[in-house]
Scaffold this motif. Structure first.
Motif, PDB file in Angstrom:
ATOM      1  N   ARG A 112       0.606  -1.151   0.211  1.00 15.92           N
ATOM      2  CA  ARG A 112      -0.087  -0.086  -0.029  1.00 15.92           C
ATOM      3  C   ARG A 112       0.832   1.380   0.017  1.00 15.92           C
ATOM      4  O   ARG A 112       0.276   2.404   0.211  1.00 15.92           O
ATOM      5  CB  ARG A 112      -0.942   0.004   1.308  1.00 15.92           C
ATOM      6  N   GLY A 113       2.097   1.012  -0.347  1.00 12.20           N
ATOM      7  CA  GLY A 113       3.019   2.148  -0.607  1.00 12.20           C
ATOM      8  C   GLY A 113       3.567   2.913   0.634  1.00 12.20           C
ATOM      9  O   GLY A 113       4.056   3.879   0.500  1.00 12.20           O
ATOM     10  N   ALA A 114       3.716   2.370   1.915  1.00 17.77           N
ATOM     11  CA  ALA A 114       4.208   3.055   3.036  1.00 17.77           C
ATOM     12  C   ALA A 114       5.702   2.833   2.589  1.00 17.77           C
ATOM     13  O   ALA A 114       6.309   2.120   2.313  1.00 17.77           O
ATOM     14  CB  ALA A 114       3.765   1.939   4.242  1.00 17.77           C
ATOM     15  N   GLU A 115       6.232   3.730   3.462  1.00 15.75           N
ATOM     16  CA  GLU A 115       7.766   3.871   3.290  1.00 15.75           C
ATOM     17  C   GLU A 115       8.383   3.845   4.658  1.00 15.75           C
ATOM     18  O   GLU A 115       9.657   3.596   4.782  1.00 15.75           O
ATOM     19  CB  GLU A 115       7.874   5.418   3.189  1.00 15.75           C
ATOM     20  N   ALA A 116       7.729   3.683   5.522  1.00 21.63           N
ATOM     21  CA  ALA A 116       8.034   3.122   7.030  1.00 21.63           C
ATOM     22  C   ALA A 116       7.029   2.770   7.705  1.00 21.63           C
ATOM     23  O   ALA A 116       5.911   2.834   7.734  1.00 21.63           O
ATOM     24  CB  ALA A 116       8.758   4.571   7.818  1.00 21.63           C
ATOM     25  N   VAL A 117       7.390   1.879   8.553  1.00 19.47           N
ATOM     26  CA  VAL A 117       6.306   1.118   9.761  1.00 19.47           C
ATOM     27  C   VAL A 117       6.652   1.980  10.997  1.00 19.47           C
ATOM     28  O   VAL A 117       7.982   2.025  11.295  1.00 19.47           O
ATOM     29  CB  VAL A 117       6.632  -0.304   9.797  1.00 19.47           C
ATOM     30  N   ILE A 118       5.827   2.412  11.524  1.00 17.59           N
ATOM     31  CA  ILE A 118       5.979   3.099  12.869  1.00 17.59           C
ATOM     32  C   ILE A 118       5.522   2.063  13.934  1.00 17.59           C
ATOM     33  O   ILE A 118       4.498   1.718  13.883  1.00 17.59           O
ATOM     34  CB  ILE A 118       5.343   4.415  12.908  1.00 17.59           C
ATOM     35  N   VAL A 119       6.420   1.836  15.089  1.00 15.72           N
ATOM     36  CA  VAL A 119       6.148   0.954  16.123  1.00 15.72           C
ATOM     37  C   VAL A 119       6.076   1.576  17.442  1.00 15.72           C
ATOM     38  O   VAL A 119       6.718   2.783  17.325  1.00 15.72           O
ATOM     39  CB  VAL A 119       6.884  -0.318  16.214  1.00 15.72           C
ATOM     40  N   ALA A 120       5.533   0.940  18.368  1.00 16.55           N
ATOM     41  CA  ALA A 120       5.597   1.428  19.684  1.00 16.55           C
ATOM     42  C   ALA A 120       5.747   0.398  20.582  1.00 16.55           C
ATOM     43  O   ALA A 120       5.478   0.312  21.719  1.00 16.55           O
ATOM     44  CB  ALA A 120       4.361   2.221  20.231  1.00 16.55           C
TER      45      ALA A 120
END
Ligand code: FAD
Ligand code: SF4
Ligand code: SF4
Ligand code: SF4
Ligand code: SF4
Lengths: 195, 671, 311
Positions: free
Chosen positions: C214-222
């Motif tokens: 889906r075109g994400a450039e980064a995955v943001i996690v917590a």
């Protein structure tokens, strides 16, 4: 006539014990299968969660059903991801049931042999906490390797982690060691014996 | 001197298993004033009643106490028996030693004692009873039917055909209800409109039916046979007499992008509109919320094009009052909409629709003219997932009950889809198939066997969109709860049937009760399914619980028959258990001080002022007076009256005090 | 109001950069984050898998220590610890007898006064976050909540359990464009990173697959556990999936830090397996316009992954 619907004087089976410990009445499960449909590891499990619930429902029919649940690979594969509980139309806390079954399976020494490495990891983890109060990753990895016999796996990761400063050679420790001793002593059944 | 007879019933074993009935009879005989006391196995049986009648005549009884079940069960039986033996029926009382004693206690001494005490209180009461005469009230032979769905239509037609007047009130611009939105109907697959519209037309043309569409009930006062209804006719913004229904205005209205309620949001309509071509009445309404003129003060195009100058922008709502003798509530149901479902996307995915939307897609009068095309891009779906029990049987997020109709309409939908898209693949995810009913199981079998609908047993965990497809994550519980992932083009949720949004509000206006799910409560789940607890108000159709068309129609005809029975009498006989205000000889006339606290408190507006005048016509005092036609005997006024001038007949202060005293003094009097 | 900080074990080790970036951001915001004194491990998955009392006692000791310090809330950035601490607080507040028993075990009268705070709640409460953005984080990002931030909903009572939005809102405040994707709350394999790496590779692979498609450039996690699985287990993931994924996985605090213009070293960005260097190049998304960018990923073999691999 008794009004308490949980009072099954005759029932001392596994389902009754699960009810005691978790408050989950497996009789409420109507086998819709939604938990299994959403469980990330259902396809790896010998009994997907809805079937574990069904085994518990049948526990009163004979010891073999409870036995199947306790010896299942499922209880150790469950990741406690909470998806099933979140979506269960009957609001049954399946992960809590899985916890209770794991504890029971340990007590009755019915741990599924395929769950060996998973259990070894948990024990290595707690060993580290027991002795230092915190997780000492380096120590745990070594401990795990000894317990599981998976010597090679992951050894390749360690030097890199060390390099980027993620792995320490010496553990951090909790100062009040006696407090931890008391906690571990007071909860002794916890994974003491080796599998 | 009182001569009381006591009749103790065993009720088979219902009473005698825990209460020593013979002791109760022998102890009762010792109570002062009791001249006759017996026990018998079934007092309500013919020989039992005979015992009562014979004793009245032989011993000249002045009062009767039957110690048996609840007065709700057999009070009428024994009062009738007394009347037949020549005793005023209101001199007969029931001592409830079953529900209040034998059923709720264990066998033992204390239980028998309690039964004796109950008898003792009723003996004390009946000694103070007075002979009363029933009240007669006239019946207004016009019925009010609320809701013009199939249930309301059927009830209205049945009552009207029996020769009575009917006022039919429908909230929407047209009658028809949900049935008018359906494409074809199970289990016969006949076209819904084709069987419904003749009925709608019949309603419009029937000389006995007055239709108030686009109207709602404001309030209802009064009681069985004598209700007064106030109906709000919402402004259609046009003169219905002038409007010919030519439809020019609806064609010319420039605002054309309002989601159509009739098409369940899948189609669009203008601001001045007729919900569907066969609407009854076929007159438009202006939707004031959207109309440009009401929003900005400009436009009035419809007014210009209307050939009969029927448009009335400043038309106010109108309140109509009507006297009616009975009410049939047929306000129907609602469904949960797709945006209700968190794990199915909260309504985010256009191609996850509800059952009513599918009906509109499959309907020749719908937005796609009956072709199955999905809302997002108009493509014909190759795979359609139908999800049963969406929100039903789901205590966590929806409702716990089974909505009853969705198994059937889901089979119908899958079938219709297959009939329209021959190469299409319908897959139904279900938990159980509930197809009880004439030709219902056969219908579902046909879907599977003849139309190749695939059924997967398991509740769907989740739906998400991926590359223009909807990924349906289910499980097949018949294959070891194995996960199933289906890529569907369209998903149809068989969403739960729920009470319609205004249900509580209407219930309060009508003084009828409703259940935990806001469906109207029937008086008895088995024996009085079409009555409410309020006399003269009946139920029909899905406002009582989700049901299909045959059941709705059957209940409507049942309600109509009840109304017919009511209207077959010209007068109603009511129990005289109503309030009366003290009246006595001059110079006091009445102990009422004329404070009229009671007047404001009476929920039935039954208390009036009465001027007491001397022989010379001079006003002596103004006191309260109860209208026996309106009083329901609720007792609110009695509790409020500070001078104790109001009593409920049959439950007077004197009677109740003597009951209490009988309990308090029992030790002194008879050990 | 005093806010304590419970780092948990992994933030001292394998998730060091999470704590580095958090503290750097806190410093920039002028917020103090005193550690809960002499804290111990929460017991994580292992404790509740093996023993219920232990699983409650370890977090109870931490919470009691925070209480003793007068901390009204405790920030628990690790989602796994957050879950254990929240569950413990919930269970002990629900059951008086249990509370007494566990209190005795940890030799403290645990009252449950300190609220447990997750990282998003803490960051959300920064009122002038937008004003502090120096370099808008103008990327298409996949906000990954994992399991434990939002579940069990009845206990954590944070955001909605299906399609949560809080992290998306936060990232939008930094100038990012969160994608609408399907794996926000799917499980990454959690504590099986070492014991069943094969399963982690499978589950985490599906997450990355959806994010990049889906075109994400980064995955943001917590969550350090999610990070470990999505980042350090990348070779296993790629082997199992038979394709390469270049998409970097960064902690929400690192994204905040980058947007505030903090140094990459201070944020520990050099410690990732998959280099986030692509995120440091000029932005692909116009923060205002929200234009789409081409996906930075390619099937296995086609082109070389940007992230340099260390041994
Ligand atoms: C998707 C779907 C498919 C179905 N398919 C079938 C089928 O194939 N076969 C079958 O037998 N059944 C089917 N049904 C069931 C059928 O729709 C119902 O049985 C039927 O509509 C019930 O009729 P009703 O008159 O009781 O209620 P409704 O149809 O709901 O009518 C109630 C009427 O009352 C009006 N109203 C509401 N409140 C007020 C108020 N306060 N004052 C005045 N008026 C009011 C409403 O506007 C409406 O016109 C289906 C239902 C659904 C949802
Ligand atoms: S989701 Fe709940 S009700 Fe359904 S099968 Fe699983 S445990 Fe039973
Ligand atoms: S909590 Fe366990 S059983 Fe439930 S969905 Fe997650 S892994 Fe499956
Ligand atoms: S006045 Fe209102 S209803 Fe009439 S044409 Fe204009 S927008 Fe339509
Ligand atoms: S009728 Fe069928 S689909 Fe509808 S709630 Fe009942 S079982 Fe579910």
């Amino acid at each position: 006539m008794s009004s308490d619907k949980h009072a099954h004087p005759a029932r001392k089976d596994l389902a009754a014990r699960v009810l005691d410990r978790t408050g989950v009445d497996v009789a409420r499960c109507y086998q819709c299968g939604k938990c299994s449909a959403g469980c990330p590891l259902a396809s790896e499990m010998d009994f997907p969660p809805s079937q574990v619930m069904h085994l518990l429902q049948l526990a009163g029919m004979g010891p073999e059903y409870a036995d199947m649940a306790l010896r299942s690979h499922t209880v150790w594969l469950c990741l406690t991801c909470e998806i099933c509980f979140c979506r269960c139309p009957m609001e049954l806390d399946i992960p809590a049931v899985m916890d209770a079954l794991r504890h029971e399976s340990l007590r009755q020494k019915k741990v599924n042999p395929r769950a060996r490495s998973i259990l070894a990891f948990h024990r290595a983890f707690l060993d580290s906490v027991r002795y230092t109060g915190r997780l000492f990753e380096m120590g745990q990895v070594v401990d795990y390797k000894l317990r599981s016999g998976h010597f090679l796996q992951d050894l390749l990761q360690a030097p890199w982690m060390f390099l980027v400063g993620k792995l320490h050679l010496l553990p951090e420790r909790v100062r009040d060691r006696r407090a931890l001793k008391r906690i571990f002593a007071g909860t002794r059944q916890a994974g003491e014996e080796r599998p | 001197m009182a001569r009381i007879g006591v009749f103790v019933c065993h009720c088979g074993e219902n009473i005698s298993a825990t209460v020593d009935v013979a002791r109760v009879a022998s102890e009762a005989a010792k109570i002062p004033g009791v001249v006759h006391s017996v026990d018998y196995k079934y007092m309500c049986s013919d020989p039992g009643q005979q015992l009562v009648k014979a004793a009245i005549q032989e011993k000249g009884l002045t009062g009767v106490v039957v110690a048996a079940c609840s007065p709700r069960m057999h009070e009428p039986t024994f009062r009738r028996a007394c009347a037949e033996a020549g005793l005023n029926p209101f001199l007969c009382e029931m001592a409830n030693i079953r529900e209040h004693c034998s059923w709720v206690h264990e066998k033992g001494e204390a239980t028998t004692h309690k039964a004796i005490d109950i008898v003792r209180t009723l003996v004390a009461k009946v000694k103070k009873n007075r002979a009363l005469q029933p009240i007669k009230v006239p019946v207004t032979k016009t019925a009010l039917v609320l809701g013009g769905g199939i249930a309301g239509i059927q009830a209205a037609l049945d009552i009207a055909n029996a020769g009575h007047k009917v006022i039919l009130v429908e909230k929407e611009p047209s009658i028809g209800g949900h049935m008018s939105q359906l494409s074809e109907t199970f289990p016969t697959l006949d076209c819904s409109q084709c069987i419904l519209t003749p009925r709608m037309v019949e309603v419009a043309q029937h000389p006995n039916i007055t239709l108030h569409s686009y109207s709602e009930l404001e309030g209802l006062d009064g009681f069985i046979g004598n209700f007064k209804a106030r109906i709000r006719r919402k402004a259609r913004s046009l003169d219905e007499k002038l409007c010919t229904g030519c439809g020019l205005c609806t064609q010319k209205c420039p605002l054309r992008r309002i989601p159509s309620e009739f098409d369940a949001g899948l189609g669009l309509r203008p601001a001045i509109y007729v919900p569907f071509p066969q609407a009854v009445p076929n007159k438009p309404v202006i939707d004031r919320e959207h109309c440009t003129y009401y929003r900005t003060g400009k436009c009035r195009l419809c007014e210009k094009v209307c050939p009969t100058q029927a448009i009335r922008f400043d038309q106010p709502d109108e309140i109509v009052e009507a006297d009616v003798g009975a009410v049939v509530v047929a306000t129907g149901f609602d469904i949960k909409h797709a945006d209700f479902f968190p794990e199915y996307g909260y309504g985010k995915y256009k191609d996850v629709i509800d059952g009513l939307q599918f009906e509109r897609l499959a309907s020749a009068s719908g937005p796609t003219l009956g072709e199955i095309r999905r809302p997002s891009d108009g493509k014909v779906p190759e795979t359609v997932a139908f999800i049963a029990c969406a929100g039903s049987r789901d205590p966590a997020k929806g409702i716990e009950y089974c909505s009853k109709i969705c198994c059937m309409y889901t089979a119908k939908h899958a079938m219709l889809y297959r009939h329209k898209v021959h190469h299409g693949r319908p897959v139904v995810f279900y938990m159980d198939i509930r197809a009880g009913g004439k030709m219902y199981e056969e219908f579902v079998r046909r879907a599977m066997e003849e139309d190749g609908v695939q059924y997967v047993r398991g509740r769907v965990s989740r739906i998400y969109e991926r590359g223009g497809k909807l990924v349906v994550k289910g499980a097949d519980t018949l294959l070891g709860a194995r996960p199933v992932e289906l890529e569907a083009d369209l998903v149809v949720l068989a969403t739960a049937g729920v009470a319609q949004p205004g249900a509580e509000d209407l219930a309060q206006r009508l003084h009828v009760s409703y259940d935990a799910h806001r469906f109207y409560a029937e008086a008895h789940p088995k024996l009085r399914p079409v009555e409410t607890n309020t006399a003269g108000i009946f139920l029909a159709g899905a406002c009582q619980a989700p049901k299909d068309i045959p059941e709705s129609v059957a209940q409507a005809s049942g309600a109509a028959a009840k109304v017919g029975a009511l209207f077959s009498q010209s007068e109603l006989v009511r129990e005289p258990l109503i309030a009366v205000v003290d009246r006595q000889a001059p110079p006091v006339y009445s102990s009422c001080s004329g404070c009229f606290l009671c007047q404001g408190a009476c929920p039935y507006q039954a208390i009036k002022r009465e001027e007491i005048r001397g022989r010379d016509g001079q006003l002596i005092k103004t006191v309260a007076k109860v209208n026996p036609g309106l009083c329901q005997g609720c007792g609110t006024c009695v509790a409020l009256c500070r001078s104790k001038s109001i009593d409920i007949q049959g439950y007077s202060h004197e009677q109740v005090y003597s009951e209490v005293l009988a309990l308090l003094n029992r030790g002194e009097r008879d050990g | 109001m005093k806010t304590g900080f419970y780092p948990g074990c992994s933030m001292k080790g394998s998730a060091r950069e999470y704590s580095e970036s958090l503290l750097a951001v806190a410093r920039e915001l002028g917020r103090e984050l005193p550690e809960v004194p002499d804290w111990n491990c929460c017991g994580a998955t292992a404790a509740h898998n093996l023993d219920r009392d232990l699983a409650l006692a370890l977090p109870a000791r931490i919470l009691a220590a925070a209480e003793r310090q007068g901390m009204a809330e405790v920030l628990v950035p690790c989602a796994a610890c957050y879950s254990r601490l929240s569950v413990t607080r919930h269970e002990l507040l629900e059951d008086e007898e249990l509370r007494r028993r566990i209190s005795a075990l940890v030799a403290a009268d645990y009252r449950g006064s300190a609220r447990v705070l997750n990282i998003i709640e803490w960051l959300e409460a920064v009122p002038d976050l937008e004003a502090r953005v120096r370099a808008p984080f103008a990327r298409k990002v996949a906000c990954y909540y994992g399991c434990l931030l939002v579940r069990p909903a009845g206990i954590v009572k944070f955001d909605r359990p299906e399609d949560p939005q809080s992290l998306d809102r936060l990232m939008r405040r930094l100038g990012a464009e969160p994608i609408d994707w399907a794996f926000k709350t799917e499980c990454c394999g959690a504590g099986f990173s070492v014991s069943r790496t094969d399963l982690v590779a499978e589950l985490s692979g599906r997450i990355l697959e959806d994010a990049v498609s889906r075109g994400a450039e980064a995955v943001i996690v917590a969550c350090p556990m999610c990070h470990l699985n999505l980042d350090m287990r990348r070779p296993n993931i790629e082997k199992r999936a038979g394709r390469k994924f270049r998409i970097p996985v960064i902690y929400v605090t690192q994204a905040v830090g980058l947007a505030m213009g903090l140094k990459t070293k201070a944020l520990g960005l050099q410690r990732h397996k998959v280099s986030p260097s692509a995120l440091l190049a000029p932005a692909s998304v116009q923060p205002a316009a929200g234009a789409t960018s081409a996906s930075g990923d390619s099937p296995a073999g086609a082109g070389s992954p940007a992230g340099e691999r260390r041994p």
